[in-house]
Motif scaffolding. Structure first.
Motif, PDB file in Angstrom:
ATOM      1  N   VAL A  10       0.829  -1.201   0.000  1.00 53.42           N
ATOM      2  CA  VAL A  10       0.000   0.000   0.000  1.00 53.42           C
ATOM      3  C   VAL A  10       0.862   1.249   0.000  1.00 53.42           C
ATOM      4  N   ASN A  11       1.974   1.230   0.744  1.00 49.83           N
ATOM      5  CA  ASN A  11       2.817   2.402   0.904  1.00 49.83           C
ATOM      6  C   ASN A  11       3.983   2.459  -0.082  1.00 49.83           C
ATOM      7  N   ALA A  12       4.111   1.452  -0.937  1.00 49.85           N
ATOM      8  CA  ALA A  12       5.249   1.385  -1.841  1.00 49.85           C
ATOM      9  C   ALA A  12       5.157   2.446  -2.929  1.00 49.85           C
ATOM     10  N   GLN A  13       6.323   2.936  -3.364  1.00 45.65           N
ATOM     11  CA  GLN A  13       6.403   3.851  -4.494  1.00 45.65           C
ATOM     12  C   GLN A  13       6.343   3.095  -5.814  1.00 45.65           C
ATOM     13  N   SER A  14       6.821   1.861  -5.804  1.00 50.02           N
ATOM     14  CA  SER A  14       6.741   1.015  -6.990  1.00 50.02           C
ATOM     15  C   SER A  14       6.776  -0.444  -6.556  1.00 50.02           C
ATOM     16  N   ALA A  15       6.292  -1.319  -7.435  1.00 49.01           N
ATOM     17  CA  ALA A  15       6.259  -2.749  -7.151  1.00 49.01           C
ATOM     18  C   ALA A  15       6.768  -3.515  -8.360  1.00 49.01           C
ATOM     19  N   TRP A  16       7.622  -4.507  -8.087  1.00 50.78           N
ATOM     20  CA  TRP A  16       8.222  -5.339  -9.122  1.00 50.78           C
ATOM     21  C   TRP A  16       7.889  -6.800  -8.877  1.00 50.78           C
ATOM     22  N   LEU A  17       7.740  -7.548  -9.955  1.00 53.32           N
ATOM     23  CA  LEU A  17       7.643  -9.006  -9.890  1.00 53.32           C
ATOM     24  C   LEU A  17       8.745  -9.596 -10.755  1.00 53.32           C
ATOM     25  N   GLY A  18       9.279 -10.777 -10.324  1.00 50.48           N
ATOM     26  CA  GLY A  18      10.377 -11.332 -11.095  1.00 50.48           C
ATOM     27  C   GLY A  18      10.564 -12.827 -10.914  1.00 50.48           C
ATOM     28  N   LEU A  19      11.492 -13.335 -11.699  1.00 47.85           N
ATOM     29  CA  LEU A  19      11.912 -14.731 -11.663  1.00 47.85           C
ATOM     30  C   LEU A  19      13.413 -14.770 -11.448  1.00 47.85           C
ATOM     31  N   LYS A  20      13.895 -15.812 -10.770  1.00 48.00           N
ATOM     32  CA  LYS A  20      15.328 -15.970 -10.563  1.00 48.00           C
ATOM     33  C   LYS A  20      15.665 -17.452 -10.543  1.00 48.00           C
ATOM     34  N   GLY A  21      16.893 -17.762 -10.873  1.00 46.23           N
ATOM     35  CA  GLY A  21      17.340 -19.148 -10.845  1.00 46.23           C
ATOM     36  C   GLY A  21      18.847 -19.225 -10.916  1.00 46.23           C
ATOM     37  N   GLY A  22      19.385 -20.336 -10.450  1.00 47.36           N
ATOM     38  CA  GLY A  22      20.831 -20.476 -10.486  1.00 47.36           C
ATOM     39  C   GLY A  22      21.320 -21.662  -9.701  1.00 47.36           C
ATOM     40  N   LEU A  23      22.467 -21.484  -9.075  1.00 43.90           N
ATOM     41  CA  LEU A  23      23.200 -22.569  -8.439  1.00 43.90           C
ATOM     42  C   LEU A  23      23.199 -22.406  -6.927  1.00 43.90           C
TER      43      LEU A  23
END
Length: 241
Positions: A10-23
């Motif tokens: 609610v208070n965020a200036q921006s919101a991101w969604l993502g994917l990650k992967g690795g070792l």
């Protein structure tokens, strides 16, 4: 935590969604002085998941993830034997174990939920550090062994038993002997490269350590999980005030 993420969103200036992967490079530390849980080294495993990031200022944000994390370790060479056939019990020295030379992997599959504070600076490349607690849930645990060996009555491999060499190839489900829940801390650093206004690629290097001894039974020793995580990922800006 759900309330915290809701308030943050609610208070965020921006919101991101993502994917990650690795070792994942995990290891089991401790041992509790028990040969059954000592002398592990690192193995290699997979690490991947989803992330959401809520930016509160141009430098500070909160990031939550839901990850699959491979934990465990490996132990190769002369080591104590578990699950002995009844015919070998007569050879076990009092208060000790029989030993053999084989390869052994402790494979622990966890679902982990880290929540981290993140500090970012720099342009055009963005450098960041992050840290916070995580909650882990054990999905499955296995002991994978391989090799053929003579059996010994001592940990130095000098007192061979008068029996033929044995195969130690196997895959044993040990989920029931490992605690389901773990709590720990994670943190590290990374480098991100914005691609336009709404896309971002990043590289993340992180360390984890679990606070809870994973064995249910004291006779199995005491180990804590820990690993180094090396990941690459992509994030997309879904909203901005």
């Amino acid at each position: 935590m759900v309330c915290l993420l809701h308030i943050t969103a609610v208070n965020a200036q921006s919101a991101w969604l993502g994917l990650k992967g690795g070792l994942s490079i995990p290891n089991l530390s401790g041992g509790g002085g028990n040969p059954l849980s000592s002398n592990y080294t690192s193995r290699l495993a997979a690490n991947f998941g989803l992330l959401s990031e809520f930016t509160l200022t141009h430098r500070f944000s909160l990031q939550a993830e839901l990850n699959y994390a491979g934990q465990g370790g490996k132990r190769d060479g002369l080591q104590p034997i578990t699950n002995l056939p009844p015919e070998y019990q007569q050879f076990v020295p009092p208060g000790s174990y029989l030993y053999a030379n084989f390869d052994n992997k402790a494979v622990l599959d966890y679902l982990e939920l880290p929540v981290m504070a993140k500090l970012t600076w720099g342009t055009p490349f963005q450098f960041y550090v992050n840290a916070g607690p995580y909650l882990g849930y054990l999905l499955h645990a296995a002991e994978k062994t391989s090799g053929n060996s003579q059996i010994y009555a001592d940990s130095h491999g000098q007192q061979a038993l008068p029996v033929p060499a044995q195969s130690f190839d196997g895959n044993t489900d040990v989920t029931s002997s490992i605690k389901r829940w773990n709590v720990g801390v994670t943190g590290g650093l990374g480098l991100a490269k914005p691609l336009g206004l709404r896309n971002r690629l990043f590289f993340d290097a992180r360390f984890e350590y679990g606070f809870i001894n994973i064995q249910k039974y004291s006779s199995d020793g005491k180990n804590n999980t820990g690993n180094v995580l090396l990941s690459i990922g992509y994030a997309y800006l879904i909203c901005k005030k």
